[in-house]
Design an enzyme around this catalytic site. Structure first.
Site, PDB file in Angstrom:
ATOM      1  N   GLY A  12       0.808  -1.219   0.000  1.00  0.00           N
ATOM      2  CA  GLY A  12       0.000   0.000   0.000  1.00  0.00           C
ATOM      3  C   GLY A  12       0.837   1.263   0.000  1.00  0.00           C
ATOM      4  N   CYS A 277      -4.269   8.424   8.717  1.00  0.00           N
ATOM      5  CA  CYS A 277      -3.528   8.203   9.971  1.00  0.00           C
ATOM      6  C   CYS A 277      -4.016   9.001  11.174  1.00  0.00           C
ATOM      7  CB  CYS A 277      -2.056   8.504   9.740  1.00  0.00           C
ATOM      8  SG  CYS A 277      -1.288   7.352   8.592  1.00  0.00           S
TER       9      CYS A 277
END
Ligand code: NAD
Ligand code: UDX
Length: 463
Positions: A12, A277
Site C-alpha cells: 500500500g 492516519c
C-alpha cells in the site's frame, strides 16, 4: 548477520514506497513486496509507470530503477515469506467498525493473519518487523502467535514505524528526520536492531537512527501523529475567534510560529485534517488511555478529533449560510478531493464530509481533482454512512477539466491545496459561474485581494 532477502506484506501507501527506497538503496538485497490484492500488484508491475497504484512525486523513477533488478511485486505470499530473512508487516490497521472498541480501537485482524501466515510458512529463523502503526504492546501478541503456532524456529520482533507523509513520501524516505527501531532488551533483540539499522545505514546517517525498546517505539508512532494533529487542531480552534474579531489566522500563525520553541511548520489553518492516519491513530490512543482508566488523558486527546469534526461542519454550514440559507438545486464546484496535495489518497478527506453535508441539502456537486478518479469519489461517498448510490449519481458530477467543473456554479470550494489552482485563469472561471459568485477557500490558497478584485465574494479560513 547481513540480510540478503526481504519480504514486505502489504503493497500500500507505506509498503510500496518504503520497500522501493530500501531496494533502491540496497541493490544487494532482494526485496519482494506481496499483497492479497492482485489488482494492486498488477499495477505495481505495470510497464506504464503512470499506472502505479500510488501517486507520489519521484516514486516512478525509483521503481523504474529497482524493479526487476532487486525489487519485485508478487501475490505469491508464502514463497516470499519462506525465502526472506526479514519480513516487514505493512498491512492496514484501520479503526474497528464492529465489536468491542468499535469506532476507536485499531482493527488488528490483518496483523494477526500475517503473524499466523508467517508462523505457518516459515522454515528458517526470521526477523519480523512491525512497519504498520500499532497499539503499544502489539509485539507481545505477535510474538505469542509466532512462538506458539510456528515450526519451532526463532522469531525476533522489531518495531520500525514509518513516519513518511503522503505527497512527500519519497523525499521523506530518502532524507528522514529519523528512523526509529525498537527491539527486545535481550542479546538477540539488540542484534536484530543492529541488523535492521545496517540496512538503513546504506543511506541514512547513523545519528538519525534511534534505537529504543519495543514499547517506546510502538508508542512513539501513535504519539507523534497525535502531536502533529494537535497542532492542526490548535490552529483551527482559533479560526472562529479570528473570523469574529478581525484577527487574521495567517498573521497569527506567522507570529506564533516565529517563536523558535514553537516553530513555523504545521500551522496552516484548514478545512480540517484528513488522511488515513491522524484520526485513526488518535482514536486508538484515546481507546488505549480509556482502557487503562486514564480518562483525563483520553479526553484531552479526543478534543483534537472533536475540533476537527467541528471545523468540517462549520465550513459546510458557512457555505449554506452565505448562499442565502439554501443550496438546494444549486451547483457547487469542488476543486480538490484528495486529503492533501500531491497524492491520490482520499481517505478521511474533508471533501467527503463536506460534499455529503451539501448533498443532504440537495446541492449538486461538480468535482475536479488532478489525481483522484471519479470512481474513487463515488466510492468515498458510498462508504460514508452506507450512502445509497442513487443519491450520489444524482448529486455528483466529476470533471477532468477544472474550468468545466466551475461552469454554472454558485460557489467554488477549494478543498485541497494543489499548486496548479494558483495558476488558473480566475477571471475566466468567474465569467462562467452564476452570480454572485462565491469562493470558499478551505486552504487559504488564493490571494484574497486578487480574487476579490475579479468580483468574487471570498471566504477563507480564519480571516
Ligand atoms: P494500505 O491500505 O494502503 O495498504 C495496506 C495493504 O495491505 C493493502 O494493499 C492490503 O490489500 C494489504 N493486506 C492486508 N492484509 C493482508 C494480508 N493478510 N496479506 C497480504 N496483504 C494484505 O495501508 P497503508 O496506508 O500503506 O498503511 C499501512 C500501515 O502503515 C497502517 O498501519 C498505517 O497506519 C501505517 N502508516 C501509514 C502511513 C500513510 O501515510 N499511509 C504513514 C505511516 C504509517
Ligand atoms: C501524517 C504524518 O505527517 C506522517 O508523519 C505519518 O507517517 C502519517 O500521517 P499524512 O497524513 O500523510 O502524514 O499527511 P500530513 O502532511 O501529516 O497531513 C495530514 C492532514 O493535515 C492533511 O489533510 C493536511 O492537509 C492537514 N494539515 C497539515 C493541515 O490542515 N494544516 C497543516 O498545517 C498541516
Amino acid at each position: 548477520m547481513i540480510i540478503k532477502s526481504i519480504c514486505c506484506i502489504g503493497a500500500g501507501y507505506v509498503g510500496g514506497p518504503t520497500m522501493s527506497v530500501i531496494a533502491h538503496e540496497n541493490p544487494h538485497i532482494k526485496v519482494t513486496v506481496v499483497d492479497v490484492n492482485s489488482d494492486r500488484i498488477a499495477s505495481w508491475n505495470s510497464d506504464d509507470l503512470t499506472k502505479l497504484p500510488i501517486f507520489e512525486p519521484g516514486l516512478d523513477v525509483i521503481v523504474h530503477k529497482a524493479r526487476g533488478r532487486n525489487l519485485f511485486f508478487s501475490t505469491d505470499i508464502d514463497q516470499a515469506i519462506d525465502e526472506a530473512e526479514m519480513i516487514f508487516i505493512s498491512v492496514n490497521t484501520p479503526t474497528k467498525t464492529y465489536g468491542a472498541g468499535k469506532g476507536m480501537a485499531a482493527d488488528l485482524q490483518y496483523i494477526e493473519l500475517c503473524a499466523r501466515q508467517i508462523a505457518k510458512v516459515s522454515t528458517s529463523d526470521k526477523i519480523v518487523v512491525e512497519k504498520s502503526t500499532l497499539p503499544v504492546k502489539t509485539a507481545e501478541a505477535i510474538k505469542d502467535i509466532l512462538d506458539n503456532t510456528g515450526n519451532g524456529i526463532h522469531f525476533e520482533i522489531l518495531s520500525n514505524p514509518e513516519f513518511l507523509a503522503e505527497g512527500t513520501a519519497v523525499q521523506d524516505l530518502i532524507d528522514p528526520d529519523r528512523v526509529l527501531i525498537g527491539g527486545a532488551e535481550t542479546k538477540s533483540g539488540q542484534e536484530a536492531i543492529d541488523v535492521l539499522a545496517k540496512i538503513y545505514a546504506s543511506w541514512v546517517p547513523e545519528h538519525k537512527i534511534i534505537k529504543t525498546n519495543l514499547w517506546s517505539s510502538e508508542l512513539s508512532k501513535l504519539t507523534a501523529n497525535a502531536f502533529l494533529a494537535q497542532r492542526v487542531s490548535s490552529i483551527n480552534a482559533l479560526t472562529e475567534l479570528c473570523e469574529a474579531t478581525g484577527a487574521n489566522i495567517t498573521e497569527v500563525a506567522n507570529a506564533i510560529g516565529s517563536d523558535s520553541r514553537i516553530g513555523p511548520k504545521f500551522l496552516n489553518a484548514s478545512v480540517g485534517f484528513g488522511g488515513s492516519c491522524f484520526q485513526k491513530d488518535i482514536l486508538n490512543l484515546v481507546y488505549i488511555c480509556k482502557s487503562l482508566g486514564f480518562h483525563q488523558a483520553a479526553d484531552y486527546w479526543e478534543q483534537v478529533i472533536l475540533i476537527n469534526n467541528h471545523q468540517r461542519t462549520r465550513f459546510a454550514n458557512q457555505i449554506v449560510k452565505a448562499l442565502y440559507g439554501t443550496v438546494a438545486d444549486k451547483k457547487i464546484a469542488f476543486f480538490g478531493w484528495a486529503f492533501k496535495k500531491n497524492t491520490n489518497d482520499t481517505r478521511e478527506s474533508a471533501a467527503i464530509y463536506i460534499a455529503d453535508k451539501l448533498m443532504d441539502e440537495q446541492a449538486h456537486i461538480q468535482v475536479y481533482d488532478p489525481k483522484v478518479t471519479a470512481l474513487q469519489m463515488q466510492s468515498d461517498l458510498n462508504h460514508l454512512n452506507s450512502r445509497s448510490e442513487t443519491k450520489n449519481s444524482k448529486y455528483l458530477t466529476t470533471h477532468t477539466d477544472p474550468y468545466a467543473a466551475a461552469v454554472g456554479a454558485h460557489a467554488l470550494i477549494i478543498i485541497t491545496e494543489w499548486d496548479e489552482f494558483k495558476t488558473y485563469d480566475w477571471q475566466k472561471i468567474y465569467n462562467t459561474m452564476s452570480k454572485p459568485a462565491f469562493i470558499f477557500d478551505g486552504r487559504n490558497l488564493l490571494n484574497r485581494s486578487a480574487i476579490e478584485s475579479i468580483g468574487f465574494t471570498y471566504t477563507g479560513v480564519g480571516q
